[in-house]
Write a protein that holds these residues in place. Structure first.
Motif, PDB file in Angstrom:
ATOM      1  N   GLU A   1       0.911  -1.395  -0.160  1.00 33.54           N
ATOM      2  CA  GLU A   1       0.151  -0.183  -0.346  1.00 33.54           C
ATOM      3  C   GLU A   1       0.990   1.116  -0.364  1.00 33.54           C
ATOM      4  OE1 GLU A   1      -3.545  -0.128  -0.719  1.00 33.54           O
ATOM      5  OE2 GLU A   1      -3.565   0.543   1.422  1.00 33.54           O
ATOM      6  N   PRO A   2       0.626   1.865  -0.770  1.00 27.46           N
ATOM      7  CA  PRO A   2       1.173   3.060  -1.270  1.00 27.46           C
ATOM      8  C   PRO A   2       0.983   4.542   0.404  1.00 27.46           C
ATOM      9  CG  PRO A   2      -0.604   3.540  -2.006  1.00 27.46           C
ATOM     10  CD  PRO A   2      -0.319   1.889  -2.197  1.00 27.46           C
ATOM     11  N   ARG A   3       0.898   3.738   1.531  1.00 29.63           N
ATOM     12  CA  ARG A   3       0.609   5.009   2.752  1.00 29.63           C
ATOM     13  C   ARG A   3       1.971   4.842   3.810  1.00 29.63           C
ATOM     14  NH1 ARG A   3      -4.630   5.863   2.859  1.00 29.63           N
ATOM     15  NH2 ARG A   3      -6.349   3.979   1.395  1.00 29.63           N
ATOM     16  N   LEU A   4       2.069   5.796   4.396  1.00 29.15           N
ATOM     17  CA  LEU A   4       2.731   5.892   5.062  1.00 29.15           C
ATOM     18  C   LEU A   4       2.271   5.483   6.525  1.00 29.15           C
ATOM     19  CD1 LEU A   4       3.652   9.610   5.391  1.00 29.15           C
ATOM     20  CD2 LEU A   4       5.063   8.129   4.450  1.00 29.15           C
ATOM     21  N   PRO A   5       3.002   4.010   7.701  1.00 29.04           N
ATOM     22  CA  PRO A   5       4.322   4.081   6.642  1.00 29.04           C
ATOM     23  C   PRO A   5       5.061   2.792   5.867  1.00 29.04           C
ATOM     24  CG  PRO A   5       4.147   2.874   8.663  1.00 29.04           C
ATOM     25  CD  PRO A   5       2.516   4.038   8.340  1.00 29.04           C
ATOM     26  N   LEU A   6       5.644   3.434   4.500  1.00 31.22           N
ATOM     27  CA  LEU A   6       5.475   2.299   3.601  1.00 31.22           C
ATOM     28  C   LEU A   6       6.008   0.886   4.349  1.00 31.22           C
ATOM     29  CD1 LEU A   6       7.217   4.007   1.254  1.00 31.22           C
ATOM     30  CD2 LEU A   6       4.895   3.015   0.788  1.00 31.22           C
ATOM     31  N   GLU A   7       6.213   0.522   5.760  1.00 25.09           N
ATOM     32  CA  GLU A   7       7.066  -0.368   6.211  1.00 25.09           C
ATOM     33  C   GLU A   7       6.134  -1.502   6.462  1.00 25.09           C
ATOM     34  OE1 GLU A   7       9.707  -2.938   7.676  1.00 25.09           O
ATOM     35  OE2 GLU A   7      10.244  -2.131   6.091  1.00 25.09           O
TER      36      GLU A   7
ATOM     37  N   ASN B   1      10.349  13.660   2.884  1.00 26.10           N
ATOM     38  CA  ASN B   1       9.915  15.034   3.673  1.00 26.10           C
ATOM     39  C   ASN B   1       8.258  14.433   3.841  1.00 26.10           C
ATOM     40  OD1 ASN B   1      12.088  15.804   3.319  1.00 26.10           O
ATOM     41  ND2 ASN B   1      11.378  16.621   1.286  1.00 26.10           N
ATOM     42  N   GLY B   2       8.597  13.206   4.423  1.00 26.35           N
ATOM     43  CA  GLY B   2       6.761  13.455   5.232  1.00 26.35           C
ATOM     44  C   GLY B   2       6.353  12.981   4.392  1.00 26.35           C
ATOM     45  N   ARG B   3       5.698  12.402   2.531  1.00 28.98           N
ATOM     46  CA  ARG B   3       4.930  12.113   1.753  1.00 28.98           C
ATOM     47  C   ARG B   3       5.836  10.576   0.961  1.00 28.98           C
ATOM     48  NH1 ARG B   3       6.504  15.555  -2.685  1.00 28.98           N
ATOM     49  NH2 ARG B   3       7.276  16.708  -2.227  1.00 28.98           N
ATOM     50  N   ILE B   4       4.562  10.076   0.471  1.00 27.17           N
ATOM     51  CA  ILE B   4       4.821   8.685  -0.459  1.00 27.17           C
ATOM     52  C   ILE B   4       5.542   9.627  -1.643  1.00 27.17           C
ATOM     53  CG2 ILE B   4       4.578   6.805  -1.629  1.00 27.17           C
ATOM     54  CD1 ILE B   4       4.746   6.574   1.496  1.00 27.17           C
ATOM     55  N   VAL B   5       6.618   9.281  -2.240  1.00 27.85           N
ATOM     56  CA  VAL B   5       6.876   9.627  -3.768  1.00 27.85           C
ATOM     57  C   VAL B   5       7.045   8.020  -4.161  1.00 27.85           C
ATOM     58  CG1 VAL B   5       8.796  10.702  -5.101  1.00 27.85           C
ATOM     59  CG2 VAL B   5       7.709  11.636  -3.162  1.00 27.85           C
ATOM     60  N   PRO B   6       5.889   8.282  -5.542  1.00 21.17           N
ATOM     61  CA  PRO B   6       6.621   6.788  -6.528  1.00 21.17           C
ATOM     62  C   PRO B   6       7.526   7.450  -7.929  1.00 21.17           C
ATOM     63  CG  PRO B   6       4.114   7.540  -6.458  1.00 21.17           C
ATOM     64  CD  PRO B   6       4.506   8.821  -5.268  1.00 21.17           C
ATOM     65  N   ILE B   7       7.821   6.254  -7.903  1.00 17.71           N
ATOM     66  CA  ILE B   7       9.036   6.753  -8.920  1.00 17.71           C
ATOM     67  C   ILE B   7       8.589   5.424 -10.103  1.00 17.71           C
ATOM     68  CG2 ILE B   7      11.823   6.662  -9.295  1.00 17.71           C
ATOM     69  CD1 ILE B   7      12.014   7.849  -6.423  1.00 17.71           C
ATOM     70  N   GLU B   8       8.896   5.889 -11.636  1.00 23.42           N
ATOM     71  CA  GLU B   8       9.772   5.595 -12.065  1.00 23.42           C
ATOM     72  C   GLU B   8      10.684   5.316 -12.627  1.00 23.42           C
ATOM     73  OE1 GLU B   8       6.561   2.846 -14.523  1.00 23.42           O
ATOM     74  OE2 GLU B   8       6.389   2.825 -12.137  1.00 23.42           O
ATOM     75  N   VAL B   9      10.833   4.183 -13.098  1.00 21.50           N
ATOM     76  CA  VAL B   9      12.570   4.274 -14.088  1.00 21.50           C
ATOM     77  C   VAL B   9      12.356   4.565 -15.439  1.00 21.50           C
ATOM     78  CG1 VAL B   9      14.871   4.756 -13.854  1.00 21.50           C
ATOM     79  CG2 VAL B   9      13.748   4.756 -11.912  1.00 21.50           C
ATOM     80  N   LYS B  10      12.399   4.780 -17.003  1.00 19.73           N
ATOM     81  CA  LYS B  10      12.079   4.612 -17.795  1.00 19.73           C
ATOM     82  C   LYS B  10      14.023   4.882 -18.334  1.00 19.73           C
ATOM     83  CE  LYS B  10       7.814   4.432 -17.917  1.00 19.73           C
ATOM     84  NZ  LYS B  10       7.136   2.847 -17.489  1.00 19.73           N
ATOM     85  N   SER B  11      14.037   3.567 -19.026  1.00 21.59           N
ATOM     86  CA  SER B  11      15.466   4.053 -20.233  1.00 21.59           C
ATOM     87  C   SER B  11      15.407   4.002 -21.913  1.00 21.59           C
ATOM     88  CB  SER B  11      16.327   2.769 -19.973  1.00 21.59           C
ATOM     89  OG  SER B  11      15.475   1.390 -20.482  1.00 21.59           O
TER      90      SER B  11
ATOM     91  N   MET C   1      -1.993   7.556  -9.006  1.00 19.87           N
ATOM     92  CA  MET C   1      -2.170   9.012  -9.316  1.00 19.87           C
ATOM     93  C   MET C   1      -3.834   9.638  -9.147  1.00 19.87           C
ATOM     94  SD  MET C   1       0.656  10.105  -8.716  1.00 19.87           S
ATOM     95  CE  MET C   1       0.705  12.157  -8.511  1.00 19.87           C
ATOM     96  N   ASP C   2      -4.407   8.877  -9.957  1.00 18.32           N
ATOM     97  CA  ASP C   2      -5.742   9.117 -10.182  1.00 18.32           C
ATOM     98  C   ASP C   2      -7.026   8.213  -9.495  1.00 18.32           C
ATOM     99  OD1 ASP C   2      -5.288  10.261 -12.751  1.00 18.32           O
ATOM    100  OD2 ASP C   2      -5.556   8.459 -14.016  1.00 18.32           O
TER     101      ASP C   2
ATOM    102  N   ILE D   1      -1.198  11.062  -3.069  1.00 15.89           N
ATOM    103  CA  ILE D   1      -0.169  11.595  -3.624  1.00 15.89           C
ATOM    104  C   ILE D   1       0.128  12.612  -4.334  1.00 15.89           C
ATOM    105  CG2 ILE D   1       1.927  10.523  -5.215  1.00 15.89           C
ATOM    106  CD1 ILE D   1       0.541   8.159  -3.289  1.00 15.89           C
ATOM    107  N   GLU D   2       1.696  13.614  -3.241  1.00 22.56           N
ATOM    108  CA  GLU D   2       0.735  14.845  -4.054  1.00 22.56           C
ATOM    109  C   GLU D   2       2.055  15.146  -5.270  1.00 22.56           C
ATOM    110  OE1 GLU D   2       2.504  17.508  -1.199  1.00 22.56           O
ATOM    111  OE2 GLU D   2       1.241  16.995   0.603  1.00 22.56           O
ATOM    112  N   GLU D   3       2.963  14.502  -5.833  1.00 25.84           N
ATOM    113  CA  GLU D   3       3.964  14.285  -6.403  1.00 25.84           C
ATOM    114  C   GLU D   3       4.386  12.850  -6.867  1.00 25.84           C
ATOM    115  OE1 GLU D   3       7.706  17.086  -8.197  1.00 25.84           O
ATOM    116  OE2 GLU D   3       7.509  16.062  -5.826  1.00 25.84           O
ATOM    117  N   SER D   4       4.156  12.367  -7.941  1.00 30.18           N
ATOM    118  CA  SER D   4       5.270  11.329  -8.225  1.00 30.18           C
ATOM    119  C   SER D   4       6.292  11.473  -9.498  1.00 30.18           C
ATOM    120  CB  SER D   4       4.456   9.907  -9.062  1.00 30.18           C
ATOM    121  OG  SER D   4       4.036  10.737 -10.378  1.00 30.18           O
TER     122      SER D   4
END
Length: 449
Positions: free
Chosen positions: A289-295, A371-381, A395-396, A402-405
């Motif tokens: 789940e993308p919620r704090l805390p991720l652990e 900084n106290g929020r979840i940041v999803p990250i995609e890595v594209k080559s 995001m939808d 989620i404030e920013e990905s």
């Protein structure tokens, strides 16, 4: 000397009475050289002891009754005067059976400044981190990140600060500078951040010599594996050698049945943890789940496994493949290298890195708490870096705020709503802000009555 971002912090602790300093991390990440260099700059009397080369020093640690007894014995083998205020450096401290209690007594005695360093400390000396707070400061040393590498290859402070400014303001980098930064990033994918490999490149510009350094480091790691596999019946080399092929699979998740279809994960779990604790591999666990805390939603048996250095990952490829990577050949899939590089940068910046896979939105490459929020990250080559269905679904989803990905790719900076597209070379700039120690007071009010 290669610039390392740890220098100021080491200098500060060399001048902090009443506290010892411990540098830990994987082998060959530059711990010993850093201590020697920073102690030399201090101008103070410096004495170095290596517990592997000088087993008698390990005996002193193991047999001394108290600080006075330890220092008396040490003075007999020091070779020169241990004047008050000297910096005493003990390398390969993991060779001492139980230095924890003695460290506290030595710091309390107060005559000297103590620095300790060692590898495999997460494996051999788990208790060393239990030294009482205030007596020992622990620093994890990682391979050079891309910003350190950029400085090493000659980028000036103005260029580096320009990149930092563009990252902070989320604005594009000048196109000429962007292309140069990318050129150096692809070079970083080949060389990595192991100090000896970087220095050999600076001295020779010969990628074959760099590859020889990588091979030597991998061989050193495997000698460590052999030592522990015999003792604890671990499967370290099998797992380590499987990392490149597992990362080249579409979802990059490590499938332990690749090693033996008849065995369950719990038979291998200690081996995975050993590689993590020794610092030679970076596990990225699934967070449901993308919620704090991720652990809280971490799945211990679902993970990706990365090398601690992208250069070492590249050492498993042929010379022809490495050259194609360097020249941005379109036939090469750089996905594993990009994701390894980003994961190691984030780990070196203090993040616990996760990925997330859910039936609701699919799979997100990486995820951190920043900084106290979840940041999803995609890595594209590849070129289709705007295509990320799972990220769009996440995001939808109104259930997650989620404030920013972030999408890392080789494209320049841009924004699309709450999705920020950043050049992959900026991964090492993503950090938690430093906060002063929070002071909280609560008025007991009616509880006083």
């Amino acid at each position: 000397m290669l610039y390392r971002k740890y220098e100021q912090e080491i200098e500060r602790y060399l001048n902090t009475p009443g506290q010892a300093l411990l540098l830990t991390g994987a082998r060959q990440t530059g711990k010993t050289f850093l201590v020697r260099e920073m102690a030399g700059r201090s101008g103070r009397n410096f004495l170095e002891f290596n517990l592997i080369e000088q087993p008698e020093v390990a005996r002193i640690f193991n047999e001394s009754r108290n600080a006075k007894d330890f220092l008396m014995r040490l003075s007999l083998i020091a070779g020169r005067d241990m004047t008050d205020g000297s910096i005493l450096f003990f390398d390969e401290i993991q060779e001492a059976a139980d230095p924890v209690t003695l460290i506290k007594f030595l710091v309390d005695e107060g005559s000297y400044q103590y620095v300790f360093s060692g590898s495999l400390l997460g494996v051999e000396l788990k208790d060393i981190r239990s030294v009482p707070v205030g007596y020992l400061h622990v620093m994890e040393i990682y391979p050079l990140d891309f910003m350190e590498f950029l400085t090493a290859v000659g980028a000036g402070p103005r260029a580096v600060e320009t990149m930092r400014g563009c990252f902070r303001e989320r604005k594009p980098v000048d196109s000429f500078m962007h292309d140069k930064f990318l050129e150096f990033f692809y070079l970083y994918l080949i060389i990595g951040g192991m100090p000896q490999a970087v220095q050999q490149y600076l001295d020779t510009n010969n990628l074959q010599i760099v590859a020889d350094v990588h091979a030597d480091i991998v061989a050193l790691y495997k000698r460590d594996f052999t030592k522990y596999e015999k003792k604890d019946k671990l499967k370290l080399e099998d797992i380590y050698d499987a990392i490149p092929s597992e990362l080249n699979k579409q979802n990059k998740r490590f499938i332990f049945t690749y090693l033996n279809k008849q065995l369950k994960f719990d038979r291998y779990e200690n081996s995975f943890l050993w590689l993590k604790d020794a610092g030679v591999a970076v596990p990225v666990y699934n967070a449901g789940e993308p919620r704090l805390p991720l652990e809280q939603s971490r799945s211990s048996n679902l993970f990706k496994l990365f090398m601690n250095d992208v250069g070492l990952l590249n050492s498993f490829y042929s010379t022809e493949v490495r050259l194609k990577i360097l020249h941005h050949d379109q036939d090469i899939n750089n996905g594993a290298l990009f994701e390894n590089a980003v994961s190691q940068q984030l780990t070196a910046n203090g993040f616990t890195v996760y990925y997330s896979k859910s039936r609701k939105y699919g799979e997100i490459d990486l995820m951190v708490e920043c900084n106290g929020r979840i940041v999803p990250i995609e890595v594209k080559s590849g070129k289709a870096y705007h295509t990320h269905a799972a990220l769009d679904h996440l995001m939808d989803d109104p259930n997650y705020s989620i404030e920013e990905s972030v999408v890392f790719s080789d494209a320049n900076t841009s924004r699309d709503g709450r999705i920020t597209y950043l050049p992959v070379y900026m991964a090492s700039l993503l950090k938690n802000e430093e906060y002063a120690d929070p002071i909280v007071t609560i008025d007991p009010g009616v509880l006083r009555e």
